[in-house]
Design an enzyme around this catalytic site. Structure first.
Site, PDB file in Angstrom:
ATOM      1  N   ASP A  38     -11.823 -78.327 -15.171  1.00 26.78           N
ATOM      2  CA  ASP A  38     -12.093 -78.274 -13.733  1.00 26.78           C
ATOM      3  C   ASP A  38     -13.233 -77.315 -13.396  1.00 26.78           C
ATOM      4  OD1 ASP A  38      -9.981 -79.992 -13.757  1.00 26.78           O
ATOM      5  OD2 ASP A  38      -8.542 -78.634 -12.852  1.00 26.78           O
ATOM      6  N   TYR A  93     -11.616 -83.723 -20.512  1.00 24.67           N
ATOM      7  CA  TYR A  93     -10.246 -83.672 -21.066  1.00 24.67           C
ATOM      8  C   TYR A  93      -9.430 -84.943 -20.857  1.00 24.67           C
ATOM      9  CZ  TYR A  93      -9.115 -82.320 -16.207  1.00 24.67           C
ATOM     10  OH  TYR A  93      -9.005 -82.274 -14.838  1.00 24.67           O
ATOM     11  N   TRP A  96      -1.583 -82.584 -22.971  1.00 24.76           N
ATOM     12  CA  TRP A  96      -1.303 -81.810 -21.742  1.00 24.76           C
ATOM     13  C   TRP A  96      -0.849 -82.861 -20.748  1.00 24.76           C
ATOM     14  CZ3 TRP A  96      -4.136 -77.013 -19.609  1.00 24.76           C
ATOM     15  CH2 TRP A  96      -3.886 -76.829 -18.262  1.00 24.76           C
ATOM     16  N   ASN A 148       0.340 -84.174 -17.447  1.00 25.83           N
ATOM     17  CA  ASN A 148       0.444 -83.812 -16.032  1.00 25.83           C
ATOM     18  C   ASN A 148       1.641 -84.522 -15.399  1.00 25.83           C
ATOM     19  OD1 ASN A 148      -1.556 -81.832 -15.450  1.00 25.83           O
ATOM     20  ND2 ASN A 148      -3.108 -83.386 -15.815  1.00 25.83           N
ATOM     21  N   ASP A 174       0.820 -80.787  -7.773  1.00 22.09           N
ATOM     22  CA  ASP A 174      -0.176 -79.991  -7.053  1.00 22.09           C
ATOM     23  C   ASP A 174      -1.213 -80.834  -6.321  1.00 22.09           C
ATOM     24  OD1 ASP A 174      -1.677 -80.815  -9.233  1.00 22.09           O
ATOM     25  OD2 ASP A 174      -2.125 -78.801  -9.978  1.00 22.09           O
ATOM     26  N   ASN A 211       3.121 -80.210 -17.689  1.00 21.25           N
ATOM     27  CA  ASN A 211       2.685 -79.357 -16.576  1.00 21.25           C
ATOM     28  C   ASN A 211       3.641 -79.600 -15.403  1.00 21.25           C
ATOM     29  OD1 ASN A 211       1.120 -77.668 -14.980  1.00 21.25           O
ATOM     30  ND2 ASN A 211      -0.499 -79.178 -14.623  1.00 21.25           N
TER      31      ASN A 211
END
Length: 512
Positions: free
Chosen positions: A197, A250, A303, A305, A310, A339
């Protein structure tokens, strides 16, 4: 068939590296005279003990003779994925210290072996990465590190310097090592560098001169920082575990100029985090995982999500992990870190299923795992109708295909007994469900109750005689307005369209 439960006699736990078990594996033998747990290593012995505790709490017929009984059992068990954990990597209010401590205890119980500290809104993790932690915050980190070690959870400390770092500057690299040294002093032994990000191109003139301006040049900068950190910090201290990094690129599975440079320049033992074919995804196939590893030229970890919220704080994702490949033989996947949501306790519903998936992907059954999560977590059974209403994944999927279908049937004049029953269950949700999950989900409970009432009034309207409908319509419109006042999103894409269609059928003209 199930053997009859037995009273626990002596419980012996030992570690035997020669037991012929994979890392973190264990055997558990429960017989008349007692229980023997043998772990391949200390973590394996710990996991055997967690299984014994789970057996002792299993829903066996109650025993009037003994305080604790377990079934006779011979278990030989080990995880399929070396990395199984969570990453506090979301935007929004970071978890409290108490949340994190309880999360580490939860992780140990469910055989999750890693927790990555990476809250985007901890200023010392991201914006002010050069600055040392104040003493009070450092003491809290030390407490987390100690708790993680006691639960056989790897505490991975992540730094996210990419917003401002001049990658080619020796002073900047020294600042990064100094920050890592501060947390090394309180026991952190595993590190990650995050370059997610941030703008894809290099913004500082010294970096453009050092690494060039061609597409993907930032990968050379990120690889150089990782090389420096691995050689000048981790190797010097004899760290056991290699560095993990998040690339700027990513998501997705194809080769890119950025990834080609990482392949060539990132140290070979660095683990690369990747989020799937996109950032938040419904499906991740074995082919995706294999292609991603090839595109980075490194081992990858997912990873995931999920169940993160969010991107939409008004929703909660309370269902099981779905859509992840379960046949992973030969797939170069190191593991999964999920996450979670800002709501730490409510996240445990989904994370229980992540733990089941990560331990034995081939045996993972989302529905069965979710039922277990509901049963194990205090306060969730009481909120089951809400959990079901907030279980769809991915975020763009229909919120409840079943209720949507029942609403469509009701509008066609078909019997609506099941729809009424489901809406009644939601309307009768308790406002005072016990425990932290009940507290965190209170605003979704309130929204669900009003949404259900609006749906029920619409059902009554559809069932009324045509002549009685005009008089009833305003009350239905008011119920809908009340339901839509809530920011918390429960079935917002399902019930309001149904109520509006019912009002339309009744000839109701909404006020301009």
């Amino acid at each position: 068939g199930k053997a009859a439960p037995r009273e626990i006699g002596a419980v012996e736990v030992r570690v035997d590296a020669g037991a012929g078990l994979p890392p973190e594996g264990y055997t558990l033998s429960a017989a008349r005279d007692g229980v023997l747990i043998v772990g391949a290593d200390p973590a394996g012995a710990f996991y055997g003990a967690q299984t014994l505790l789970a057996l002792a709490e299993s829903p066996w017929p109650p025993c009037s003779e003994h305080r604790v009984c377990v079934p006779e059992a011979e278990i030989r068990d080990w995880p399929d994925l070396p990395l199984r954990g969570t990453i506090e990597g979301f935007y929004g209010t970071p978890w409290t210290h108490a949340d994190r401590m309880e999360h580490l205890r939860f992780s140990g119980r469910h055989k999750l072996n890693a927790y990555v500290y990476a809250p985007k809104d901890d200023p010392f993790h991201r914006e002010r990465w050069r600055e040392p932690y104040p003493e009070e915050e450092l003491a809290r980190l030390a407490e987390l590190v100690a708790e993680a070690a006691a639960r056989h959870v790897r505490f991975v400390f992540a730094l996210s310097p990419g917003l401002s770092m001049v990658y080619s500057d020796a002073g900047e690299r020294a600042a990064l090592r100094a920050k890592a040294e501060q947390v090394w002093q309180v026991g952190v032994r595993e590190f990650a560098l995050l370059f997610d990000d941030i703008p894809p191109e290099l913004r500082h003139e010294p970096d453009r001169q050092a690494f060039g301006t061609r597409e993907g040049a930032s990968a050379s900068a990120h690889a150089a920082v990782c090389r420096d950190f691995a050689a000048e910090f981790l190797a010097v201290r004899g760290a056991d575990r290699p560095l993990t990094m998040v690339p700027t690129d990513y998501a997705g599975t194809g080769r890119t100029p950025y990834r080609d440079r990482l392949t060539a320049e990132l140290p070979p033992d660095v683990l690369v985090w990747w989020t799937g074919s996109d950032i938040v995804v419904g499906e991740i196939s074995a082919r995706d995982m294999t292609a991603a590893a090839a595109s980075y030229g490194h081992r990858v970890a997912l990873w995931d999500n999920f169940p993160v919220n969010d991107f939409d704080f008004d929703r909660v994702f309370l269902g099981p992990l779905v859509g992840r490949a379960t046949e992973l033989d030969g797939v170069p996947l190191e593991g999964i870190t999920a996450n979670p949501m800002v709501e730490a306790a409510a996240s445990r519903i989904a994370l229980t299923t992540v733990a089941d998936y990560a331990w034995h992907p081939a045996a993972y059954d989302p529905a069965r795992s979710h039922e277990r999560a509901v049963r194990l977590l205090p306060g969730v059974t009481e909120l089951l109708p809400l959990v079901e209403a907030c279980s769809s994944w991915p975020p763009g999927a229909g919120q409840s295909p079943e209720l949507t279908s029942l609403c469509a049937d009701a509008l066609k004049g078909e019997p609506s007994v099941r729809l009424r029953a489901e809406l009644t269950r939601l309307a009768e949700l308790p406002l005072d469900a016990p425990g932290p999950i009940g507290a965190e989900l209170a605003r979704w409970v309130a929204a669900a109750k009003d949404m259900a009432v609006a749906g029920l009034t619409a059902l009554d309207l559809l069932g009324a005689a045509p002549g009685a409908r005009p008089a009833r319509s305003p009350a239905v419109a008011r119920a809908l307005a009340r339901a839509e006042e809530h920011q918390a999103n429960v079935l917002r894409r399902v019930i309001p369209p149904f109520v509006r269609a019912a009002l339309e059928q009744a000839g109701h003209q909404a006020a301009p």
